[in-house]
Design a protein around this motif. Structure first.
Motif, PDB file in Angstrom:
ATOM      1  N   VAL A   1      43.398  39.494  43.370  1.00 48.47           N
ATOM      2  CA  VAL A   1      43.883  40.683  42.666  1.00 48.47           C
ATOM      3  C   VAL A   1      44.118  41.814  43.671  1.00 48.47           C
ATOM      4  N   HIS A   2      43.173  42.010  44.586  1.00 43.54           N
ATOM      5  CA  HIS A   2      43.332  43.039  45.616  1.00 43.54           C
ATOM      6  C   HIS A   2      44.519  42.722  46.516  1.00 43.54           C
ATOM      7  N   GLN A   3      44.695  41.467  46.857  1.00 41.32           N
ATOM      8  CA  GLN A   3      45.797  41.086  47.733  1.00 41.32           C
ATOM      9  C   GLN A   3      47.165  41.374  47.091  1.00 41.32           C
ATOM     10  N   GLU A   4      47.275  41.230  45.778  1.00 38.67           N
ATOM     11  CA  GLU A   4      48.515  41.603  45.086  1.00 38.67           C
ATOM     12  C   GLU A   4      48.772  43.100  45.219  1.00 38.67           C
TER      13      GLU A   4
ATOM     14  N   ARG B   1      44.988  51.355  39.698  1.00 37.40           N
ATOM     15  CA  ARG B   1      44.050  51.330  38.566  1.00 37.40           C
ATOM     16  C   ARG B   1      44.020  49.972  37.873  1.00 37.40           C
ATOM     17  N   SER B   2      45.074  49.197  38.011  1.00 32.08           N
ATOM     18  CA  SER B   2      45.126  47.885  37.348  1.00 32.08           C
ATOM     19  C   SER B   2      44.053  46.930  37.870  1.00 32.08           C
ATOM     20  N   MET B   3      43.444  47.242  39.004  1.00 28.07           N
ATOM     21  CA  MET B   3      42.351  46.407  39.528  1.00 28.07           C
ATOM     22  C   MET B   3      41.064  46.593  38.738  1.00 28.07           C
ATOM     23  N   ASN B   4      40.930  47.720  38.063  1.00 22.84           N
ATOM     24  CA  ASN B   4      39.681  48.075  37.399  1.00 22.84           C
ATOM     25  C   ASN B   4      39.211  46.967  36.455  1.00 22.84           C
TER      26      ASN B   4
ATOM     27  N   LEU C   1      32.116  43.977  49.869  1.00 26.59           N
ATOM     28  CA  LEU C   1      33.314  44.645  50.375  1.00 26.59           C
ATOM     29  C   LEU C   1      34.267  43.624  50.988  1.00 26.59           C
ATOM     30  N   GLN C   2      33.716  42.691  51.745  1.00 25.68           N
ATOM     31  CA  GLN C   2      34.556  41.652  52.347  1.00 25.68           C
ATOM     32  C   GLN C   2      35.173  40.750  51.282  1.00 25.68           C
ATOM     33  N   ALA C   3      34.420  40.430  50.245  1.00 26.61           N
ATOM     34  CA  ALA C   3      34.957  39.621  49.149  1.00 26.61           C
ATOM     35  C   ALA C   3      36.076  40.364  48.421  1.00 26.61           C
ATOM     36  N   TYR C   4      35.900  41.662  48.225  1.00 31.07           N
ATOM     37  CA  TYR C   4      36.928  42.505  47.607  1.00 31.07           C
ATOM     38  C   TYR C   4      38.205  42.487  48.431  1.00 31.07           C
ATOM     39  N   GLN C   5      38.072  42.595  49.741  1.00 32.48           N
ATOM     40  CA  GLN C   5      39.241  42.660  50.617  1.00 32.48           C
ATOM     41  C   GLN C   5      40.128  41.420  50.498  1.00 32.48           C
ATOM     42  N   VAL C   6      39.546  40.261  50.279  1.00 34.83           N
ATOM     43  CA  VAL C   6      40.327  39.018  50.220  1.00 34.83           C
ATOM     44  C   VAL C   6      40.577  38.527  48.796  1.00 34.83           C
ATOM     45  N   HIS C   7      40.065  39.236  47.800  1.00 33.93           N
ATOM     46  CA  HIS C   7      40.227  38.834  46.405  1.00 33.93           C
ATOM     47  C   HIS C   7      41.714  38.799  46.048  1.00 33.93           C
TER      48      HIS C   7
END
Length: 95
Positions: free
Chosen positions: A73-76, A26-29, A65-71
């Motif tokens: 914040v998402h990577q953490e 949820r911290s990604m929100n 979606l691809q940008a999200y995958q490598v973002h």
């Protein structure tokens, strides 16, 4: 639009562990502009076939979606998930 759904089964399925990982997800929100909506749910049934947590995100298109995958914040989050998950499954589809 793209709906991205991921199910997680954790190594430690205790309520505390599940709640902590749901909180991490949820911290990604609101931190990744490509994500239009983000929902994290904790399984209520807790059967042997149940997954512990689901994540549902809505994104505008495949590029987002691809940008999200490598973002970053998402990577953490991925680092945390890789430490605590037993297994995960995902599906991405057009809505």
């Amino acid at each position: 639009m793209i709906k991205h759904i991921v199910f997680f089964k954790l190594k430690d399925r205790s309520p505390e562990s599940v709640a902590h990982t749901a909180s991490v997800l949820r911290s990604m929100n609101g931190k990744i502009k490509e994500v239009l909506s983000l929902e994290v749910g904790i399984d209520m049934i807790r059967s042997e076939r149940s997954f512990d947590i689901s994540l549902t995100a809505v994104l505008e298109n495949l590029e987002d979606l691809q940008a999200y995958q490598v973002h970053p914040v998402h990577q953490e989050i991925v680092q945390h998930i890789n430490e605590v998950k037993d297994v995960s499954f995902a599906v991405d589809y057009e809505i």
